[in-house]
Design an enzyme around this catalytic site. Structure first.
Site, short mmCIF file in Angstrom:
data_model
loop_
_atom_site.label_atom_id
_atom_site.label_comp_id
_atom_site.label_asym_id
_atom_site.label_seq_id
_atom_site.Cartn_x
_atom_site.Cartn_y
_atom_site.Cartn_z
N TYR A 32 12.64 1.75 9.54
CA TYR A 32 13.59 0.75 10.04
C TYR A 32 13.91 -0.29 8.97
O TYR A 32 13.26 -0.35 7.92
CB TYR A 32 13.04 0.06 11.30
CG TYR A 32 11.94 -0.95 11.05
CD1 TYR A 32 10.65 -0.57 10.68
CD2 TYR A 32 12.18 -2.32 11.18
CE1 TYR A 32 9.64 -1.50 10.45
CE2 TYR A 32 11.18 -3.26 10.97
CZ TYR A 32 9.92 -2.85 10.60
OH TYR A 32 8.94 -3.77 10.36
N GLU A 178 -0.34 -9.00 1.99
CA GLU A 178 0.82 -9.66 2.61
C GLU A 178 0.36 -10.21 3.95
O GLU A 178 -0.81 -10.09 4.31
CB GLU A 178 1.97 -8.65 2.77
CG GLU A 178 1.60 -7.42 3.57
CD GLU A 178 2.71 -6.38 3.66
OE1 GLU A 178 3.87 -6.68 3.36
OE2 GLU A 178 2.39 -5.25 4.08
N LEU A 202 4.76 -4.21 1.66
CA LEU A 202 6.20 -3.96 1.73
C LEU A 202 6.89 -4.68 0.58
O LEU A 202 6.56 -5.83 0.27
CB LEU A 202 6.75 -4.45 3.06
CG LEU A 202 8.20 -4.00 3.28
CD1 LEU A 202 8.26 -2.51 3.61
CD2 LEU A 202 8.87 -4.80 4.36
N1 PDD Z 1 9.34 -7.68 8.64
N2 PDD Z 1 5.86 -7.33 4.97
C1 PDD Z 1 5.90 -6.79 6.22
C2 PDD Z 1 4.70 -6.06 6.72
C3 PDD Z 1 7.06 -6.92 7.00
O1 PDD Z 1 7.11 -6.37 8.23
C4 PDD Z 1 8.18 -7.64 6.48
C5 PDD Z 1 9.44 -7.81 7.27
C6 PDD Z 1 8.07 -8.18 5.19
C7 PDD Z 1 9.22 -8.94 4.55
O2 PDD Z 1 10.28 -8.06 4.23
P1 PDD Z 1 11.80 -8.59 4.15
O3 PDD Z 1 11.77 -9.78 3.29
O4 PDD Z 1 12.52 -7.45 3.55
O5 PDD Z 1 12.23 -8.92 5.57
C8 PDD Z 1 6.91 -8.00 4.46
C9 PDD Z 1 10.55 -7.56 9.42
C10 PDD Z 1 11.46 -8.72 9.31
C11 PDD Z 1 10.17 -7.18 10.85
O6 PDD Z 1 9.39 -6.26 10.99
O7 PDD Z 1 10.70 -7.77 11.80
#
Ligand code: PDD
Length: 281
Positions: A32, A178, A202
């Site tokens: 996703y 993270e 991620l």
């Molecule tokens: N989550 N690490 C994890 C485990 C995440 O689920 C997310 C994002 C990030 C940050 O990624 P980005 O900057 O590309 O949004 C890091 C999304 C927003 C979610 O699951 O809702």
């Protein structure tokens, strides 16, 4: 008005239905993306399209659309949704395969779901620093793939909340990876540090954007591993994600970070971040 797209059709999100034999439902076999929409523009859309393809490649699922088709579908969803600000959720699973079998068919019709939903407005003056707890990162070794199977992340976050915290920052073999749904930054003596990209975390789009903004502004920025003790001794800690943008952390375990409020480097970077949102629209 929220809107959903499911396999070629537009509908209200509550009317969208998938088969119980969808491999996304049975096995969490899908990937996703979550994108932010500000003033009708999808923030960092190109980067999300690149990561979408990377996740599909990583789970060996042939993309049902070329990049430009994804782009026009996403823009159509935003135009139909008419929500501002909004989150666009895009999920691709390995489709329906019955009976249940761990072995996936080589040729499948992927299930494609998109929703556009209203997002809460983040007033900067209402940013309250988070209280987080460190927890052992027991997730699988491919945190770099944005898979829909988020049970470990959910368990860890709920544990943190049950213990009176807002979230957990995850630590693997003594090194920060993270948080449960965001990337982590620290500031020590004016130097901004974030863990390097690896298979354990991620590759956040917001993370990359913040690294770029810091570098362009001439701030001291390092991508290197952060130990748990360095996290506890940091002057500032932030988390970054599409939903949280750049959010300060005021406490880790029983350790107050700085004086517990948002730090000056956070303020400078958040100003850059908010300005970059306005520029993109
Ligand atoms: N989550 N690490 C994890 C485990 C995440 O689920 C997310 C994002 C990030 C940050 O990624 P980005 O900057 O590309 O949004 C890091 C999304 C927003 C979610 O699951 O809702």
């Amino acid at each position: 008005m929220a809107i959903a797209y499911l396999n070629g059709e537009w509908m209200q999100p509550e009317d969208a239905r998938v088969s119980v034999f969808d491999r996304g439902f049975m096995f969490g076999d899908g990937i996703y993306e979550v994108m932010a929409v500000y003033d009708g523009e999808v923030f960092t859309l190109d980067q999300h399209l690149v990561r979408l393809q990377r996740s599909l490649d990583a789970i060996r699922l042939v993309s049902p659309h070329a990049s430009e088709e994804w782009r026009s579908l996403i823009l159509e969803a935003v135009a139909r949704g008419q929500e501002n600000p909004a989150y666009l959720y895009l999920q691709v699973t390995r489709g329906v395969a019955a009976p249940r079998n761990h072995v996936y068919p080589e040729v499948v019709q992927p299930t494609v779901l998109m929703t556009v939903m209203h997002a809460p407005v983040l007033e900067r003056q209402n940013v309250v620093p988070l209280k987080v707890v460190t927890k052992e990162d027991f997730r699988w070794g491919r945190g770099d793939i944005k898979v829909v199977s988020l049970i470990a992340n959910g368990l860890l976050k709920n544990e943190a909340i049950a213990e009176g915290f807002d979230d957990a920052i995850l630590v693997r073999d003594g090194w920060v990876t993270e948080s449960t749904a965001a990337n982590v930054f620290i500031v020590k003596e004016g130097v901004i540090v974030t863990p390097p990209k690896s298979n354990y975390l991620l590759h956040g789009i917001t993370r990359d954007h913040v690294v770029d903004l810091a570098n362009e502004a001439g701030l001291s920025m390092e991508e290197r591993s952060i130990s748990e003790s360095e996290l506890l001794e940091a002057d500032e800690v932030w988390v970054t994600s599409t939903g949280q943008e750049v959010w300060p952390v005021g406490q880790v375990n029983d350790q107050v970070i700085g004086n517990g409020s948002a730090g000056v480097v956070w303020q400078a970077v958040d100003d850059l971040f908010q300005a970059s949102k306005r520029k993109s629209s």
